[in-house]
Design a protein around this motif. Structure first.
Motif, PDB file in Angstrom:
ATOM      1  N   VAL A 260       0.832  -1.211   0.000  1.00 45.13           N
ATOM      2  CA  VAL A 260       0.000   0.000   0.000  1.00 45.13           C
ATOM      3  C   VAL A 260       0.870   1.266   0.000  1.00 45.13           C
ATOM      4  N   GLY A 261       1.996   1.216   0.710  1.00 45.27           N
ATOM      5  CA  GLY A 261       2.895   2.373   0.737  1.00 45.27           C
ATOM      6  C   GLY A 261       3.388   2.738  -0.652  1.00 45.27           C
ATOM      7  N   VAL A 262       3.653   1.719  -1.463  1.00 44.38           N
ATOM      8  CA  VAL A 262       4.149   1.947  -2.832  1.00 44.38           C
ATOM      9  C   VAL A 262       3.022   2.517  -3.698  1.00 44.38           C
ATOM     10  N   PRO A 272      -5.241   3.522 -18.063  1.00 44.57           N
ATOM     11  CA  PRO A 272      -5.717   4.789 -17.529  1.00 44.57           C
ATOM     12  C   PRO A 272      -5.488   4.893 -16.017  1.00 44.57           C
ATOM     13  N   GLU A 273      -5.672   6.083 -15.496  1.00 46.52           N
ATOM     14  CA  GLU A 273      -5.449   6.321 -14.078  1.00 46.52           C
ATOM     15  C   GLU A 273      -6.375   5.426 -13.232  1.00 46.52           C
ATOM     16  N   LEU A 274      -5.947   5.124 -12.025  1.00 48.23           N
ATOM     17  CA  LEU A 274      -6.771   4.297 -11.133  1.00 48.23           C
ATOM     18  C   LEU A 274      -8.058   5.043 -10.764  1.00 48.23           C
ATOM     19  N   SER A 275      -9.086   4.272 -10.399  1.00 47.42           N
ATOM     20  CA  SER A 275     -10.387   4.882 -10.111  1.00 47.42           C
ATOM     21  C   SER A 275     -10.311   5.800  -8.884  1.00 47.42           C
ATOM     22  N   ALA A 281      -9.473   5.795  -1.231  1.00 47.21           N
ATOM     23  CA  ALA A 281      -9.200   4.799  -0.175  1.00 47.21           C
ATOM     24  C   ALA A 281      -7.715   4.845   0.197  1.00 47.21           C
ATOM     25  N   LEU A 282      -6.843   4.920  -0.804  1.00 42.30           N
ATOM     26  CA  LEU A 282      -5.397   4.989  -0.541  1.00 42.30           C
ATOM     27  C   LEU A 282      -5.046   6.225   0.272  1.00 42.30           C
ATOM     28  N   ASP A 283      -5.769   7.286  -0.017  1.00 40.32           N
ATOM     29  CA  ASP A 283      -5.539   8.537   0.695  1.00 40.32           C
ATOM     30  C   ASP A 283      -5.896   8.419   2.185  1.00 40.32           C
ATOM     31  N   ARG A 284      -6.975   7.699   2.475  1.00 43.14           N
ATOM     32  CA  ARG A 284      -7.415   7.570   3.872  1.00 43.14           C
ATOM     33  C   ARG A 284      -6.552   6.567   4.653  1.00 43.14           C
ATOM     34  N   LEU A 285      -6.077   5.531   3.949  1.00 39.93           N
ATOM     35  CA  LEU A 285      -5.276   4.500   4.631  1.00 39.93           C
ATOM     36  C   LEU A 285      -3.844   4.998   4.831  1.00 39.93           C
ATOM     37  N   ASP A 286      -3.095   4.273   5.630  1.00 40.48           N
ATOM     38  CA  ASP A 286      -1.670   4.593   5.782  1.00 40.48           C
ATOM     39  C   ASP A 286      -0.939   3.295   6.115  1.00 40.48           C
ATOM     40  N   LEU A 405      -9.458  -1.595  -2.141  1.00 42.25           N
ATOM     41  CA  LEU A 405      -8.166  -1.928  -2.768  1.00 42.25           C
ATOM     42  C   LEU A 405      -8.168  -3.342  -3.347  1.00 42.25           C
ATOM     43  N   ALA A 406      -9.065  -4.185  -2.826  1.00 43.03           N
ATOM     44  CA  ALA A 406      -9.124  -5.573  -3.318  1.00 43.03           C
ATOM     45  C   ALA A 406      -9.857  -5.675  -4.650  1.00 43.03           C
ATOM     46  N   ARG A 407     -10.680  -4.675  -4.968  1.00 40.91           N
ATOM     47  CA  ARG A 407     -11.498  -4.785  -6.182  1.00 40.91           C
ATOM     48  C   ARG A 407     -10.640  -4.572  -7.422  1.00 40.91           C
ATOM     49  N   PRO A 408     -10.910  -5.346  -8.482  1.00 40.72           N
ATOM     50  CA  PRO A 408     -10.166  -5.122  -9.736  1.00 40.72           C
ATOM     51  C   PRO A 408     -10.561  -3.785 -10.361  1.00 40.72           C
TER      52      PRO A 408
END
Ligand SMILES: Cc1cc2nc3c(=O)[nH]c(=O)nc-3n(C[C@H](O)[C@H](O)[C@H](O)COP(=O)(O)OP(=O)(O)OC[C@H]3O[C@@H](n4cnc5c(N)ncnc54)[C@H](O)[C@@H]3O)c2cc1C
Length: 455
Positions: A260-262, A272-275, A281-286, A405-408
């Motif tokens: 997740v850090g990467v 294309p860019e990620l959804s 979600a990445l922004d909220r997690l750490d 993050l698990a969803r394709p």
């Protein structure tokens, strides 16, 4: 491509991507998640290749030679053996593990400058249990505030002061938060804290370290080392193009298993860019921080393992495990996490980190400490292929973010890794489960690999 492996196609459901003989799956990352997914696909007859940035496999499992000692510098424990696909794999492949029977001989309180006794251990143990029992009420009343607020509030509500308060703080901060999740106690969300599932069976150590287990999973796989992936282009019709180390790899699907850090750092350019769902979600997690210092000597000069309560509860080197038996040479393994790990990793050299760990030993054992013959200092926090220990939930983040993050992304870009498993995140078994999950998603209905037949 390993075309011969299509002979085993029976395990793949017709009509799924993996049933297509032209499928070729690229797995990014050779940690537990990536290797599990790749092995499950490979043994089901799917053409698969793994692309890994480092010059070794294993990711956050890493059994390193520190002089004569073999030390796990990433994951050390198998957390539970029941319903654990990693333990099932080990059982089926004759890979041994032994229960963690760490002998905690010393509990040292730096504030009073002495080792404490059984009564104080009990105070700390009781505080741990009582805080755990109080958590549902605290979560109900305080919702999305931080653990530190709840911890301070709880200590005040309980009327704990002086050494009792220090012991309670140590038990909560270190045993429940910073050595467990890695996140600093003041940035760890309260609402979902301590909510994930534990597996039964107790903590175990893999004999010889995790390295042998990872090698066993990787058997027969095509892995390209020293290939940091920099971009991934994906399209349902055209498949995927993965660029790594100046080479372009083409496939029908890609499973991204980088930490997740990467992903949070944006080290891989997705086209294309990620959804937006995934990005927010990445922004909220750490990712939390957990680091190790391995210290190896010719002769053991200590007896048992050490618990250290630094003055001011700073979290400086709270635990030293006596790993002599497992490592095969006299070895102490210091663990530290959370805020102290963030600061030390940012500001200190390896020499300063080793010296500070040795100073703790000198204080706690009240003696001069012989110079270790060999040392190792980890840098998971700054390592560009990890950028943190493992995922945790700061205030505002929820397990739904991990599920996101698990969803394709569409049909050909898939994700695995510990940080995609909202039930067991932060563990090796979370990584393995996520790898099996994505192999299922690509159509493998049953795994013909020892230990994984029923997963
Ligand atoms: C210090 C520490 C102690 C731990 N202790 C335990 C424990 O005792 N028990 C336990 O169960 N868990 C423990 N964990 C957690 C456990 O190690 C992880 O949950 C698990 O190993 C993660 O596996 P993974 O495959 O998801 O990720 P990783 O193992 O990190 O694999 C991801 C792979 O992707 C690669 N990669 C990254 N970027 C790129 C790129 N751009 N291109 C190509 N490849 C890339 C990485 O090099 C890595 O090999 C610990 C973790 C740490 C850091």
């Amino acid at each position: 491509m390993l075309l011969s492996s299509f002979l085993a196609c029976a395990a793949i459901e017709p009509g799924t991507p993996a049933a297509d003989p032209d499928s070729h799956v690229i797995v990014v990352g050779a940690g537990a998640a990536g290797l599990t997914a790749a092995r499950a696909l490979h043994d089901a007859g799917v053409s698969v290749e793994v692309i890994e940035a480092r010059d070794r496999i294993g990711g956050r499992t890493w059994t390193a030679g520190v002089g004569p000692a073999a030390v796990d510098l990433g994951a050390s424990w198998v957390h539970g053996t029941e319903e654990n696909p990693m333990a099932d794999f080990a059982d089926a492949h004759g890979l041994a593990y032994i229960p963690d029977e760490t002998r905690w001989k010393t509990l040292y309180d730096e504030t009073v400058g002495k080792a404490l006794g059984d009564a104080e251990w009990t105070v700390a143990d009781d505080a741990y249990d009582a805080f755990e029992a109080a958590l549902p009420d605290l979560q109900e009343s305080l919702g999305q505030t931080t653990v530190s607020v709840a911890r301070d509030q709880w200590i005040t509500d309980e009327g704990l002061t002086g050494q009792e308060a220090r012991l309670a703080r140590h038990a909560i901060d270190q045993w429940m938060v910073e050595l467990e999740y890695g996140g600093p106690v003041d940035t760890t969300g309260l609402r979902y804290f301590w909510d994930e599932e534990d597996l039964a069976g107790g903590d175990q150590f893999p004999v010889g370290g995790y390295g042998g287990w990872i090698e066993a999973i990787a058997a027969g796989l095509d892995v390209s080392l020293d290939h940091p992936v920099t971009s991934i282009t994906y399209d349902a019709d055209d498949g995927v193009e993965v660029v790594a180390n100046g080479e372009t790899f083409e496939g029908t699907h890609v499973i991204v298993t980088v930490p997740v850090g990467v992903l949070r750092a944006g080290s891989i350019d997705f086209n294309p860019e990620l959804s937006t769902d995934r990005l927010s979600a990445l922004d909220r997690l750490d990712t939390g921080n957990l680091e190790k210092v391995a210290l190896v000597w010719d002769e053991a000069w200590w007896d048992g393992s050490l618990e250290f309560i630094a003055a001011g509860n700073t979290g400086a080197f709270p635990e030293f495990f006596d790993m002599t038996e497992l490592a095969g040479a006299p070895t102490m393994l210091a663990l530290y996490g959370g805020r102290f790990a963030r600061d030390a990793q940012a500001d200190w050299t390896d020499t300063q980190i080793v010296d500070a760990a040795l100073a703790v030993l000198a204080t706690a054992y009240d003696r001069s400490i012989p110079t270790p013959t060999h040392t190792a200092v980890t840098h998971w926090t700054s390592d560009p292929y990890t950028l943190g220990g493992y995922v945790y939930l700061p205030p505002g983040a929820t397990p739904d973010d991990i599920d996101a993050l698990a969803r394709p992304e569409g049909e050909v870009l898939l994700f695995a890794g510990e940080g995609t498993d909202s039930t067991y995140y932060g563990n090796v078994h979370a990584a393995v489960l996520s790898g099996l999950r994505e192999a299922h998603r690509l159509g493998v209905d049953r795994f013909n690999i020892g230990g994984w037949e029923s997963w």
